[in-house]
Scaffold this motif. Structure first.
Motif, mmCIF file in Angstrom:
data_model
loop_
_atom_site.group_PDB
_atom_site.id
_atom_site.type_symbol
_atom_site.label_atom_id
_atom_site.label_comp_id
_atom_site.label_asym_id
_atom_site.label_seq_id
_atom_site.Cartn_x
_atom_site.Cartn_y
_atom_site.Cartn_z
ATOM 1 N N ASP A 31 3.562 8.208 -6.190
ATOM 2 C CA ASP A 31 2.528 7.356 -7.109
ATOM 3 C C ASP A 31 3.196 7.304 -8.298
ATOM 4 O OD1 ASP A 31 0.448 6.691 -8.607
ATOM 5 O OD2 ASP A 31 -0.949 7.556 -6.875
ATOM 6 N N TRP A 53 -6.848 7.968 -16.065
ATOM 7 C CA TRP A 53 -6.920 7.326 -14.509
ATOM 8 C C TRP A 53 -7.392 5.940 -14.692
ATOM 9 C CZ3 TRP A 53 -10.937 6.494 -10.913
ATOM 10 C CH2 TRP A 53 -10.634 6.091 -9.719
ATOM 11 N N GLU A 111 -5.958 0.756 -10.746
ATOM 12 C CA GLU A 111 -5.654 1.129 -9.309
ATOM 13 C C GLU A 111 -4.160 1.076 -9.021
ATOM 14 O OE1 GLU A 111 -6.666 2.249 -5.557
ATOM 15 O OE2 GLU A 111 -8.016 1.991 -7.247
ATOM 16 N N ARG A 112 -3.826 2.179 -8.623
ATOM 17 C CA ARG A 112 -2.255 2.294 -8.400
ATOM 18 C C ARG A 112 -1.264 2.055 -9.710
ATOM 19 N NH1 ARG A 112 -1.063 -1.999 -4.636
ATOM 20 N NH2 ARG A 112 -3.066 -2.609 -4.753
ATOM 21 N N LYS A 117 -11.717 10.184 -4.406
ATOM 22 C CA LYS A 117 -11.261 9.766 -5.957
ATOM 23 C C LYS A 117 -12.683 9.354 -6.584
ATOM 24 C CE LYS A 117 -10.240 4.892 -4.669
ATOM 25 N NZ LYS A 117 -9.209 3.947 -4.738
ATOM 26 N N GLN A 165 0.898 -1.124 0.051
ATOM 27 C CA GLN A 165 0.059 0.035 -0.089
ATOM 28 C C GLN A 165 1.010 1.134 -0.099
ATOM 29 O OE1 GLN A 165 -3.285 0.040 -0.310
ATOM 30 N NE2 GLN A 165 -3.173 -2.097 -0.202
#
Length: 409
Positions: free
Chosen positions: A22, A305, A310-311, A240, A15
């Motif tokens: 990021d 995005w 995700e990530r 988000k 995480q």
């Protein structure tokens, strides 16, 4: 970022901790740096294919939005941990660094363009292309007691050198926005929106020339909105956006509907679109950051995005070995390194772009010369990124520590 770092970032159990970079931020900011180099190279054929040709927003929005996100990582924790005063002090130190980057970029570019103008290989006036006549003309129109002092105090901001002054002013707004956020998040965001809205109505800003009414091309009072949008999303002030089919459809529709009103080939043959752009120029104005630029950027940013996952899981290299995976791992590491060193890369690219333009003037603009000149420029900014990253590791301190350890053994 090494291959191991990228692999670690893609591990599902990991995480992102506060203050940790990021991968999506570095990736998109790195892409923006390459686009900015292309866009600032005079006569570069690739400028016909950059995002600015197909929509109202462009790499500038990406750069400022990502800078806001990076500032939330770099400065947000300082405000939380050390308090408002020390957080403000750190912001002021960053402004000091950006200011001298701005000054250095100007004088380095001035020196190089004067030198290129004096060469016999072309007949172009390269400092004239940047509208730097105020330094050389003797006409009363340009009379000013000290034009260099005007530059040093940001009262004279030539168009080519206007993004860093805008960035400095936006950084100076950060402590104010954070102070308002400490009262309530809604108050901070409302202040940002209200300032942007007032800019659209009254068109106020900083004067760019003591001898004229021209204002800074990038009005910080308008552009702060996209900066603090990125800041708020990264800091968790704003939630988000959800990944929803209808949001994706709306974002795609915005991009497609915008296309004919932004693509230069369609504009050139459509008097109706030309008239619309003239009548509604305030909505797409780049200087004050018009509303449709914001809408278009939010649509493209949302699609990006969603696309990376995700990530950033979809841009990170796959775990299994393979030639394509290894190639993408190397390419991704390069792009992210460029994104991590954005200030050094940006200032270098603005200078490099002028030299690349002169090279194209000398050798001609053919598909082959365009290819290798653009590759040369990309290679140079990658070298700048890795060089800046290496210096930031303070390798001399590591060597000294090893020497001390060896001596005490």
């Amino acid at each position: 970022m090494t291959t191991a770092d990228i692999a670690l970032s893609s591990a599902p159990a990991v995480q992102r901790q506060p203050g940790q970079r990021d991968p999506r931020l570095d990736f998109f900011r790195g892409i923006a740096m390459f686009i900015i180099l292309i866009a600032h190279t005079p006569g570069n054929w690739l400028t016909l294919w950059i995002p600015a040709r197909f929509g109202f927003s462009d790499a500038t929005e990406t750069f400022v939005f990502c800078s806001g996100m990076a500032s939330a990582i770099a400065f947000g924790a300082t405000f939380d941990r050390a308090g408002w005063l020390l957080g403000t002090a750190r912001v002021l130190f960053r402004v000091w660094q950006v200011y001298w980057a701005h000054i250095g970029l100007f004088f380095a570019t001035l020196a190089v363009t004067i030198y290129m103008t004096e060469l016999d290989v072309t007949t172009r006036n390269y400092w004239g292309q940047l509208n730097l006549w105020a330094l050389f003309a003797e006409s009363e129109k340009w009379s000013n007691p000290n034009v260099l002092l005007s530059f040093m105090t940001l009262r004279w901001v030539p168009n080519y050198f206007d993004i860093l002054p805008m960035y400095m002013v936006v950084l100076l707004m950060m402590p104010v926005i954070i102070a308002l956020k400490n009262v309530h998040v809604a108050l901070a965001m409302a202040a940002s929106v209200a300032l942007w809205f007032c800019t659209q109505i009254w068109d106020f800003g900083f004067g760019a020339e003591p001898w004229s009414d021209r204002q800074w091309f990038f009005n910080p009072f308008g552009w702060q909105l996209i900066f603090f949008t990125g800041f708020a999303l990264m800091a968790g002030w704003l939630p988000k956006p959800p990944v929803h089919r209808w949001l994706i459809v709306i974002a795609v529709a915005v991009v497609l509907v915008t296309l004919p009103f932004a693509y230069f080939r369609i504009i050139g043959v459509s008097p109706e679109i030309q008239a619309w752009r003239s009548d509604w120029a305030v909505l797409i104005n780049k200087s004050d950051f018009g509303a449709l630029r914001y809408v278009h950027f939010l649509a493209t940013a949302y699609l990006a995005w969603v696309a990376v996952g995700e990530r950033g899981v979809r841009i990170l290299p796959p775990q299994q070995a393979g030639f394509l995976a290894r190639v993408w791992t190397v390419m991704l590491a390069i792009i992210m390194k460029v994104g991590q060193q954005s200030l050094a890369v940006f200032t270098a690219s603005m200078l490099i772009a002028r030299v690349l333009g002169m090279m194209l003037d000398v050798i001609g603009r053919t598909p082959w010369t365009m290819l290798w000149v653009n590759l040369l420029g990309a290679t140079l900014i990658v070298a700048v990124a890795y060089g800046a990253g290496w210096f930031k590791t303070h390798p001399w301190k590591v060597k000294k520590a090893k020497e001390v350890q060896h001596a005490s053994a």
